[in-house]
Motif scaffolding. Structure first.
Motif: not given
Length: 464
Positions: A11-16, A19-20, A22-30, A47-48
């Motif tokens: 829950x304490x993820x930084x902005x970086x 973003x990482x 979100x990018x991993x989920x987008x790649x997995x969906x595509x 995501x790891x």
């Protein structure tokens, strides 16, 4: 417990980190939609990284203790204080990469930040920083906030302690010279050291009008029958200079907005009229108290009393009380003037006033209608407004400015017509400069003799 720590770290993820993810989920969906296995594998790797970082931060255990030493713990406005923050690692394991931030009020400047790396178990590291007491008040230093960051900057874990230290910023005390002509303390053969009460016979006993609280055993019945007013005897008592100091702290009576530049040789000049009045009260009050005067200090909200409610304020306690003074919400001076009347100080009143109306002056003159050397110091409204002072965030309109200046001049004229010694203060004038105009030559506060309160009688009334 471990799952809870991992969930907190995630829950304490930084902005970086976000973003990482979100990018991993987008790649997995595509990858799933296009049937590209390489995209799915890349998404799993992306995501790891946050998961591994969250686990690493969650596994970091720490236990620290802090201690602060503030030197000095009380300082005048405009001065600096040095703080020693000692951080000790009380855990059995060495610490990791700690980012420490000291929590400070905005009035004391920016928050100091420190980096502590691999502090050994049981070791202590000293951290130092300096504070600037730019504003009066009581401030709390701390607690320290600890931040743990993974090497990739993806997860941030924060924790704050609960230990604090106190810092008191008092008004400045400017060195003053002289006081005899104000307090009536003529210790070098002046009038104050020569006055005494005749006690040779019943007919020549000095008397004055009865005041509330006087001992009825002191009633002088022959003088009462002769004057038609209840009179009391003035008994001989050791001389001691006495005065009352009245401070107008009403927020509506001061120009506390804008930016004002004081004297060029004073880098910590009062930034507004309220601060000037409080600094004058501190300087005059400490000056008179250290010279042995009996001083009562009052504001528009009532009298400033000692901590235990008994006895007179000392110089140090006066500064402590003035450190807490802020703009009051009182609309008028009635409460403070009633306290001034009840104080019944025989010596003069020194009134430090902001923007006052003719009604305020009438009320003040009614309270101090007897003979004396009362002094009033009023802010020069025109000079402060010209220097950039305002009542709020916006400058005063021309009509309101003219009204304020007119009322202030009327107040000055009314007080002078009532027999007061009056002066106005500009932003480029210091407290010692104004005091030299009022106090006159130094006649001292020492001297033997006796002091008698002058008979009560009206020597000047404010014209209606």
């Amino acid at each position: 417990m471990a799952r809870t720590r991992i969930a907190d770290a995630a829950a304490s993820l930084t902005l970086r980190g976000r973003c990482l993810v979100a990018a991993g989920l987008t790649l997995a969906l595509l990858g799933s939609l296009l049937g590209e296995r390489a995209l799915v594998q890349l998404a799993m790797f992306v995501l790891a990284l946050p998961v591994v970082s969250a686990v690493g931060v969650a596994r970091q255990r720490f236990r620290i203790a802090t201690r602060r030493t503030v030197s000095p713990a009380r300082l005048p406005r405009g001065e600096h204080a040095d703080v020693l923050l000692e951080v000790a690692n009380t855990d059995r394991r060495p610490g990791g990469l700690w980012l420490l931030t000291e929590q400070l009020p905005a009035e004391l400047g920016p928050r100091p930040r420190f980096v502590v790396e691999r502090l050994a178990s049981g070791a202590t590291t000293p951290l130092r920083y300096r504070l600037h007491g730019g504003r009066r008040g009581r401030f709390s230093l701390g607690p320290v906030r600890l931040r743990l960051v993974d090497p990739f900057g993806l997860v941030l874990r924060t924790s704050a302690g609960n230990d604090t230290a106190a810092l008191v910023v008092t008004p400045r005390v400017r060195p003053l010279q002289g006081s005899g002509s104000i307090t009536g303390a003529g210790g070098n053969g002046g009038e104050g050291s020569r006055r005494s009460i005749a006690v040779h016979g019943e007919d020549d006993v000095s008397t004055r009008e009865y005041r509330y609280g006087d001992d009825l055993r002191l009633v002088h019945w022959r003088a009462t029958a002769r004057t038609g007013e209840l009179m009391v005897r003035l008994e001989e008592r050791p001389w001691r200079a006495a005065a009352s100091l009245f401070v107008d702290t009403r927020l509506t009576a001061h120009l506390v907005g804008g930016h004002v530049t004081g004297p060029a040789d004073d880098p910590a000049a009062p930034p507004d009229t309220l601060e000037w009045v409080v600094e004058a009260a501190a300087s005059i009050g400490v000056h008179l108290l250290r010279r042995g005067a009996g001083l009562r200090v009052l504001t528009d909200g009532g009298e400033l009393t000692a901590a235990l409610g008994r006895g007179q304020l000392g110089p140090e306690e006066l500064l402590e009380r003035l450190a807490d003074v802020s703009g009051s919400r009182y609309a008028g001076l009635e409460t403070g003037l009633e306290a001034l009347r009840r104080a019944g100080v025989d010596g003069p009143a020194i009134c430090l006033l902001g923007l006052v109306s003719p009604e305020d002056v009438h009320a003040l003159a009614r309270v101090r209608s007897g003979p004396g050397d009362d002094v009033a110091v009023l802010v020069d409204a025109g000079a402060w407004l010209d220097a950039g002072a305002t009542r709020g965030r916006r400058p005063l309109s021309p009509a309101l400015r003219a009204e304020v200046c007119t009322h202030q001049q009327q107040a000055v004229d009314l007080l002078r017509s009532a027999g007061w010694q009056v002066t106005t203060v500009r932003p480029d004038q210091s407290v010692p400069e104004v005091w030299s105009l009022l106090g006159g030559p130094d006649t001292g506060l020492g001297g033997a003799g006796t002091y008698a309160a002058p008979p009560v009688g009206a020597t000047g009334q404010v014209p209606a």
